[in-house]
Design a protein around this motif. Structure first.
Motif, PDB file in Angstrom:
ATOM      1  N   UNK A 125     -12.267  -5.542  13.675  1.00 28.27           N
ATOM      2  CA  UNK A 125     -12.047  -6.909  13.187  1.00 28.27           C
ATOM      3  C   UNK A 125     -12.314  -6.995  11.683  1.00 28.27           C
ATOM      4  N   UNK A 126     -13.360  -6.327  11.214  1.00 24.63           N
ATOM      5  CA  UNK A 126     -13.643  -6.338   9.772  1.00 24.63           C
ATOM      6  C   UNK A 126     -12.522  -5.655   8.994  1.00 24.63           C
ATOM      7  N   UNK A 127     -12.009  -4.553   9.522  1.00 22.99           N
ATOM      8  CA  UNK A 127     -10.907  -3.850   8.874  1.00 22.99           C
ATOM      9  C   UNK A 127      -9.670  -4.742   8.824  1.00 22.99           C
ATOM     10  N   UNK A 128      -9.380  -5.421   9.922  1.00 26.18           N
ATOM     11  CA  UNK A 128      -8.228  -6.328   9.962  1.00 26.18           C
ATOM     12  C   UNK A 128      -8.415  -7.474   8.971  1.00 26.18           C
ATOM     13  N   UNK A 129      -9.630  -7.956   8.835  1.00 24.32           N
ATOM     14  CA  UNK A 129      -9.921  -9.026   7.883  1.00 24.32           C
ATOM     15  C   UNK A 129      -9.698  -8.557   6.445  1.00 24.32           C
ATOM     16  N   UNK A 139      -7.567  -6.234   5.502  1.00 25.38           N
ATOM     17  CA  UNK A 139      -6.112  -6.157   5.330  1.00 25.38           C
ATOM     18  C   UNK A 139      -5.537  -7.549   5.101  1.00 25.38           C
ATOM     19  N   UNK A 140      -5.961  -8.514   5.891  1.00 28.73           N
ATOM     20  CA  UNK A 140      -5.473  -9.883   5.756  1.00 28.73           C
ATOM     21  C   UNK A 140      -5.799 -10.441   4.375  1.00 28.73           C
ATOM     22  N   UNK A 141      -7.013 -10.234   3.917  1.00 25.52           N
ATOM     23  CA  UNK A 141      -7.403 -10.716   2.587  1.00 25.52           C
ATOM     24  C   UNK A 141      -6.605 -10.016   1.486  1.00 25.52           C
ATOM     25  N   UNK A 142      -6.334  -8.723   1.666  1.00 29.31           N
ATOM     26  CA  UNK A 142      -5.530  -7.990   0.679  1.00 29.31           C
ATOM     27  C   UNK A 142      -4.098  -8.544   0.614  1.00 29.31           C
ATOM     28  N   UNK A 143      -3.520  -8.813   1.773  1.00 24.49           N
ATOM     29  CA  UNK A 143      -2.177  -9.385   1.802  1.00 24.49           C
ATOM     30  C   UNK A 143      -2.171 -10.743   1.099  1.00 24.49           C
ATOM     31  N   UNK A 144      -3.180 -11.535   1.362  1.00 28.88           N
ATOM     32  CA  UNK A 144      -3.276 -12.851   0.725  1.00 28.88           C
ATOM     33  C   UNK A 144      -3.395 -12.705  -0.788  1.00 28.88           C
TER      34      UNK A 144
END
Length: 138
Positions: A122-126, A128-133
């Motif tokens: 979940x932290x890794x996915x977060x 990635x999500x923040x990087x995309x943003x």
């Protein structure tokens, strides 16, 4: 005078063509800006929709981890009680408790490993999500 009239007419046509080209360029720039704004909005909404469940996953994993820590403390307390009783009496009940404690230890270790895996993913996915943003805002 005919040559001047034709030159003036050609000059007017050039200015009109230039004005049309500038207008078209402005329109395309506005369209591109609007498209970028819509893409950024889409990415913002998408990241928000991804981030919300991730925060829920991380919070629940944290709650499970806290519960596992309490069970760990209870396990340690029970183990110390069994160890003290073994010193007093070496009965078959103590051996059954040893088996039970070994099973509980295995379950605690497996549960902790699962929670750690959930948290890490979940932290890794977060991230990635923040990087995309962040990339969407460039």
């Amino acid at each position: 005078t005919t040559d001047l009239t034709k030159l003036k007419q050609l000059e007017d046509e050039k200015l009109e063509a230039l004005a049309k080209a500038e207008s078209l360029q402005r329109s395309r720039a506005q369209d591109a800006t609007e498209h970028c704004r819509q893409m950024e909005g889409f990415i913002d909404i998408t990241c928000h929709e991804i981030r919300n469940p991730l925060n829920g996953i991380l919070n629940n994993a944290s709650l499970i981890k806290d519960a596992l820590n309490k069970r760990e403390e209870a396990y340690k307390h029970l183990l110390s009680l069994v160890t003290m009783e073994k010193m007093k009496d070496n009965s078959s009940v103590m051996f059954q408790l040893d088996d039970y404690l070994a099973t509980v230890r295995t379950i605690l270790d497996e549960d902790a490993e699962c929670v750690d895996g959930i948290t890490m993913c979940a932290k890794y996915q977060l991230v990635i999500t923040n990087d995309v943003l962040q990339l969407s805002k460039l």
